[in-house]
Design an enzyme around this catalytic site. Structure first.
Site, PDB file in Angstrom:
ATOM      1  N   HIS A  56       0.789  -1.205  -0.036  1.00  0.00           N
ATOM      2  CA  HIS A  56      -0.017   0.063  -0.154  1.00  0.00           C
ATOM      3  C   HIS A  56       0.938   1.314   0.017  1.00  0.00           C
ATOM      4  O   HIS A  56       1.939   1.081   0.373  1.00  0.00           O
ATOM      5  CB  HIS A  56      -0.902   0.108   1.291  1.00  0.00           C
ATOM      6  CG  HIS A  56      -1.860  -0.941   1.331  1.00  0.00           C
ATOM      7  ND1 HIS A  56      -2.954  -1.154   0.237  1.00  0.00           N
ATOM      8  CD2 HIS A  56      -2.108  -2.102   2.056  1.00  0.00           C
ATOM      9  CE1 HIS A  56      -3.796  -2.296   0.622  1.00  0.00           C
ATOM     10  NE2 HIS A  56      -3.380  -2.724   1.533  1.00  0.00           N
ATOM     11  N   CYS A 110      -0.453   2.742  -4.382  1.00  0.00           N
ATOM     12  CA  CYS A 110      -1.147   4.010  -4.425  1.00  0.00           C
ATOM     13  C   CYS A 110      -0.240   5.299  -4.321  1.00  0.00           C
ATOM     14  O   CYS A 110       0.932   5.315  -3.356  1.00  0.00           O
ATOM     15  CB  CYS A 110      -2.284   3.948  -3.646  1.00  0.00           C
ATOM     16  SG  CYS A 110      -3.679   3.002  -4.002  1.00  0.00           S
TER      17      CYS A 110
END
EC number: 3.4.22.58
Length: 404
Positions: A249, A296
């Protein structure tokens, strides 16, 4: 660890008493900055095995390296050189035994026929097969098109000093670092499908001739330690280049890109550049350093696929030579991952490298990945997905020359 302990015992047995006293004194006054000295009481008037035990207890797996450094400090250069060589042999044997104990994987074969003959037909006609989007049922090719000696000679002749030239050997040599976070302390953040990314990325790196050092499920602190340790590997001295692949992430904090660790702490991507720059990693000076990030970068989207973002949250300040960082998405945008098949970014990289690395340099390969993802109709509108190159300082053409 037992083999390393035995090597250290053998080295200390070779030292005469005066040399042993010099050795232990160096350990308690300090070998070098950053290495914690061993308390004098644990070393003074101790026999050789006690000294070894204290080193292993204090330094664990670094005990061998610190012994080499200490021997050099007391001018025992030949013994240091011999121990260093033996440590590398033990390490190499340990990696080989580990690989042999794991479930065997198919050995990638290098073939000469076009890659399009071995993958499914694309879902639509977009012109050149090189520009087709990845379809939902895409499977990783088990082959990579080799670069012929004739093609390599032609490229070297055409571009000359404008190419990063492989040093020696039959295959481009180098280490690659692969970090994949899949399972998180908060299980709602688990990255389903990321194991496929790990498998695909490792396969590609090994197919290109890189030895892969692999970690899984690291905290931000552990990622920092892994990258720092990687930057200190002696193998870089004989390498042509290196790859660093980090998949987790991600978020942006104060306009800085960060990787989220499994404990929800962070590792700032810019730290990778610091660890591998000319000051902290001189072994990689004038050698390409390729960084691939699947994560991300903040932002919002209404896409329905899994997103590699946890935090709801520009550019870097300084530059280093011979770096290129290819990131899975633009700033303030989510990166998408298929919960079963893995990320589109890694799938496109594998597909493009398999079909084009034999003739295109790294920047052209990245351009093709970007163009193909741009044409993918699944990522139009709000669910936009477009990778970008960040902080590049590549000054020459970097060809991978697969198979040579």
């Amino acid at each position: 660890m037992e083999d390393i302990t035995q090597l250290l015992s053998d080295v200390l047995e070779d030292l005469v008493e005066s040399e042993l006293k010099q050795f232990t004194r160096q350990l308690w006054i300090g070998v070098k900055p950053g290495v914690e000295p061993i308390p004098r009481g644990k070393l003074e008037n101790k026999d050789r095995q006690d000294v070894v035990d204290s080193m292993v207890q204090q330094y664990s797996e670094d005990a061998g390296t610190i012994t080499v450094q200490t021997l050099r400090k007391i001018k025992q250069n030949e013994r240091a050189k011999r121990l260093e060589s033996n440590l590398l042999k033990v390490q190499s044997q340990g990696q080989e035994n580990k690989q042999n104990s794991e479930e065997p994987q198919p050995i990638p074969q290098i073939i000469s026929q076009p890659i399009q003959q071995i993958i499914s037909q694309p879902i639509n006609n977009a012109g050149s097969e090189d520009l087709q989007p990845i379809q939902a049922d895409w499977q990783r090719p088990r082959q990579i098109i080799p670069c012929s000696q004739e093609t390599k000679n032609t490229l070297l002749k055409a571009h000359g000093d404008d190419i990063y030239t492989p040093r020696s050997g039959t295959q481009r040599k180098g280490l690659a670092l692969l970090i994949t976070n899949i399972q998180f302390a908060n299980t709602q953040h688990n990255r389903n499908g990321a194991d496929r990314d790990e498998e695909n990325a490792e396969w590609l790196l090994r197919s290109l001739g890189f030895a892969v050092i692999k970690y899984r499920n690291l905290s931000g602190k552990d990622i920092r330690r892994a990258v720092e340790n990687f930057s200190k590997r002696r193998e870089h001295e004989d390498a042509d280049s290196t790859f660093i692949v980090i998949m987790s992430h991600g978020t942006r904090i104060d306009n800085k890109d960060a990787i989220v660790g499994v404990s929800d702490d962070v590792y700032f991507i810019e730290e990778t550049f610091s660890h591998l720059n000319s000051v902290n990693c001189p072994a990689l000076i004038d050698k390409p350093k390729v960084i691939l990030i699947q994560a991300c970068r903040g932002g919002q989207s209404s896409g329905v696929l899994a997103q590699d973002s946890v935090f709801a949250s520009d550019s870097w300040v300084h530059m280093e030579k011979d770096f290129v960082c290819f990131m899975s998405t633009m700033p303030n945008t989510f990166a998408y991952r298929n919960p079963i098949e893995g990320s589109f970014f890694i799938s496109y990289i594998v597909d493009v490298f398999c079909s084009s690395a034999h003739r295109d340099d790294i920047m052209e390969l990245f351009r093709k990945v970007t163009l193909r993802m741009e044409k993918d109709q699944r990522f139009q509108g709000q669910a936009k997905l477009l990778p970008c190159i960040e902080r590049t300082s590549i000054s020459k053409r970097f060809y991978l020359f697969p198979g040579l």
